[in-house]
Design a protein around this motif. Structure first.
Motif, short mmCIF file in Angstrom:
data_model
loop_
_atom_site.label_atom_id
_atom_site.label_comp_id
_atom_site.label_asym_id
_atom_site.label_seq_id
_atom_site.Cartn_x
_atom_site.Cartn_y
_atom_site.Cartn_z
N VAL A 54 105.47 -5.88 79.87
CA VAL A 54 105.77 -6.20 81.27
C VAL A 54 105.95 -4.91 82.05
O VAL A 54 106.75 -4.05 81.67
N VAL A 59 102.74 -8.96 83.99
CA VAL A 59 102.47 -8.91 82.56
C VAL A 59 101.11 -8.25 82.37
O VAL A 59 100.08 -8.80 82.75
N VAL A 123 109.54 -13.10 82.84
CA VAL A 123 109.44 -11.93 83.71
C VAL A 123 110.59 -11.90 84.71
O VAL A 123 111.20 -10.85 84.96
#
Length: 201
Positions: A54, A59, A123
């Motif tokens: 990440v 990503v 994330v």
């Protein structure tokens, strides 16, 4: 129990060998190695555990699960010649090499994370970390939080989890999270210094 009268490694091995029995079982595998000089990570992934890199809120890489068929991942196993037991080889693993840079976060986890949390959910939880200078405690807390969130979602029978969406894709009437083992490792790419005081990532 090893006798106190046994001496040398041969004696100890003989003692252990008398009691040792082969254990039957299987596991997936995910190995990630970082090369600070080349500024890259090399990985071998077999099965449905995996990892993701990440960068900020993007990503840049996520490994793909390996399945023989739905919910039956590639796996290393000791079967003792039992019929019907899947035995994959380490050479069956997907391998890759990815460039990394300072501030990248690397998430390694079993399928208990990826089957219960979508990529964006993972994330979002990483955005609270100072990715350029994270403390060990911050990384540990983030990993613990991801595992706890995945566990809570796994027990939600009304949640349309990533696993449930896959199941429905294969024609199965399934809804909810997936109860499974959940292990999360979190690493960060930061500056380090060699013996000459040279700055490396």
């Amino acid at each position: 129990v090893v006798s106190t009268q046994s001496t040398g490694s041969s004696g100890i091995n003989a003692e252990y060998g008398a009691f040792k029995e082969p254990l039957l079982g299987s596991c997936t595998a995910c190995i990630v190695v970082m090369d600070k000089e080349k500024k890259e990570v090399s990985a071998a992934n077999l099965g449905d555990s995996g990892f993701m890199v990440v960068r900020g809120d993007v990503v840049v890489y996520q490994s793909q699960e390996q399945q023989h068929y739905f919910n039956t991942p590639y796996q290393l196993s000791i079967s003792n010649n039992r019929l019907g037991v899947i035995q994959d080889r380490p050479s069956d693993a997907d391998t890759t090499t990815i460039s990394i840079q300072k501030g990248d976060l690397i998430v390694m986890a079993t399928d208990g994370l990826f089957d219960n949390m979508f990529q964006q959910q993972i994330v979002e939880r990483l955005q609270r970390i100072d990715r350029y200078a994270p403390s060990y405690e911050a990384l540990k807390q983030a990993a613990d939080k991801l595992a706890a969130d995945a566990r809570n979602l796994a027990m939600d029978e009304d949640y349309m989890s990533p696993f449930a969406m896959k199941a429905q894709h294969y024609g199965l009437n399934f809804r909810g999270g997936k109860l499974d083992d959940i292990t999360v490792l979190l690493a960060s790419v930061v500056d380090c210094y060699d013996g000459d005081g040279k700055d490396n990532t």
